[in-house]
Write a protein that holds these residues in place. Sequence first.
Motif, short mmCIF file in Angstrom:
data_model
loop_
_atom_site.label_atom_id
_atom_site.label_comp_id
_atom_site.label_asym_id
_atom_site.label_seq_id
_atom_site.Cartn_x
_atom_site.Cartn_y
_atom_site.Cartn_z
N MET A 131 -146.92 61.37 -47.30
CA MET A 131 -146.62 60.83 -48.63
C MET A 131 -145.16 60.44 -48.82
O MET A 131 -144.69 60.28 -49.94
CB MET A 131 -147.03 61.83 -49.73
N ARG A 132 -144.44 60.22 -47.75
CA ARG A 132 -143.03 59.82 -47.87
C ARG A 132 -142.88 58.48 -48.58
O ARG A 132 -141.87 58.23 -49.25
CB ARG A 132 -142.37 59.76 -46.49
N HIS A 133 -143.88 57.60 -48.41
CA HIS A 133 -143.80 56.28 -49.01
C HIS A 133 -143.81 56.33 -50.54
O HIS A 133 -143.49 55.36 -51.20
CB HIS A 133 -144.95 55.40 -48.52
N ARG A 134 -144.17 57.50 -51.10
CA ARG A 134 -144.17 57.63 -52.55
C ARG A 134 -142.86 58.24 -53.06
O ARG A 134 -142.63 58.28 -54.27
CB ARG A 134 -145.36 58.48 -53.01
N GLY A 135 -142.02 58.74 -52.14
CA GLY A 135 -140.71 59.24 -52.54
C GLY A 135 -140.70 60.60 -53.19
O GLY A 135 -139.78 60.93 -53.93
N TRP A 136 -141.71 61.41 -52.90
CA TRP A 136 -141.81 62.70 -53.59
C TRP A 136 -140.80 63.73 -53.11
O TRP A 136 -140.24 64.45 -53.91
CB TRP A 136 -143.21 63.28 -53.42
N ALA A 137 -140.62 63.83 -51.82
CA ALA A 137 -139.75 64.89 -51.30
C ALA A 137 -139.05 64.39 -50.04
O ALA A 137 -139.72 64.05 -49.06
CB ALA A 137 -140.56 66.15 -50.98
N ASP A 138 -137.75 64.34 -50.08
CA ASP A 138 -136.98 63.76 -48.98
C ASP A 138 -136.46 64.86 -48.07
O ASP A 138 -135.27 65.13 -48.00
CB ASP A 138 -135.83 62.92 -49.54
N PHE A 139 -137.38 65.53 -47.38
CA PHE A 139 -136.99 66.52 -46.39
C PHE A 139 -138.05 66.58 -45.30
O PHE A 139 -139.17 66.09 -45.48
CB PHE A 139 -136.78 67.90 -47.03
N ASP A 140 -137.71 67.17 -44.16
CA ASP A 140 -138.62 67.19 -43.02
C ASP A 140 -139.53 68.40 -43.03
O ASP A 140 -140.74 68.28 -43.08
CB ASP A 140 -137.83 67.14 -41.71
N THR A 141 -138.95 69.60 -42.97
CA THR A 141 -139.76 70.81 -42.92
C THR A 141 -139.16 71.82 -43.88
O THR A 141 -138.07 72.35 -43.64
CB THR A 141 -139.78 71.42 -41.50
#
Length: 315
Positions: free
Chosen positions: A126-136
């Motif tokens: 869901m990165r394309h929605r910009g919800w959470a900008d982190f890896d793990t």
Amino acid sequence: MPVRRLKPSRVLGVERFSDFDDFRANEVLGLGISTPLRPREFSLSRAILPLRDGLFVLQRSFARRYEAEIGTDNGLGLVVPLTFHSIANGHEVDSSMIAVMRGKTAVEAIEHHPNIYLMLRFNSDMRHRGWADFDTSLAYVRAQDDPMTRLRAAILEMFSLASASNDPRQFEALNRPIQETLLAGLDAALLPSGARSARPGSFDKHRKLIAHLDDVVALFGSKPLYSDDLSAALGVSVRTLQTATRAVHGVSLHHYLRLKRLWSTRIQLMTGSAGLSVKAAALGNGFWHLGDFSRGYKMTFGEAPSETLARGRRL
């Protein structure tokens, strides 16, 4: 509708436990160890709903101590609270906070009272929605009251509909519209304010993108409009479309697309085609909650959809 009142159907699975010895944890966000704080008062109910892009579990838990590696090996996990309070890893977590997780994170929590929450596992990150900008990691996003209220209402309507449905094929046709409503609620609750603001000097770029969006929507014709499909057709992220619609029109992407779907429905109703019903026109344009559709239609056009249909048949 409280979780305990949901009934199983051919679409919705329901599990209830009244004895801790019979209790089985759900694996949607990983297994953990639960120790009831008041064993004699133990009770748990959960409703399990698979949708097109993930698994969704609505649960009423019990007072407990909880230890787990929570999260997902792939995709994105969320916990959306309906009524919630716990102390997790030494920090207070309440009903205004949505848990967002990628990968696995160790959690030790104490829940002094039963909590009600939705656990979601998306197949995509869901990165394309910009919800959470982190890896793990595991992060808590504090949402504003209005988006949370609308999101909770959508969740309860979604599970109520699934509980009342005994036709899997009919429900399958509503799968994407239901999920789009849920995504709209999550976008409103999870997108940081900075993601909604355009950079200085970018208006012309966004104006051109929206013009292109309108062209693509016209090509879709009477097909339902979904944010993922449109972003793929345009070659940009949903987050970029969100920013552009807000910069150009001052509304969210979902509000903009909802207006276009309302207009598409209105045009169909105005033709007054033989055999056409308001329900068929609404469902065909991606509206699954017919009460919400009727209210939105009347608010937008000043008349009920049935009035539009009746007038169209007289012309």
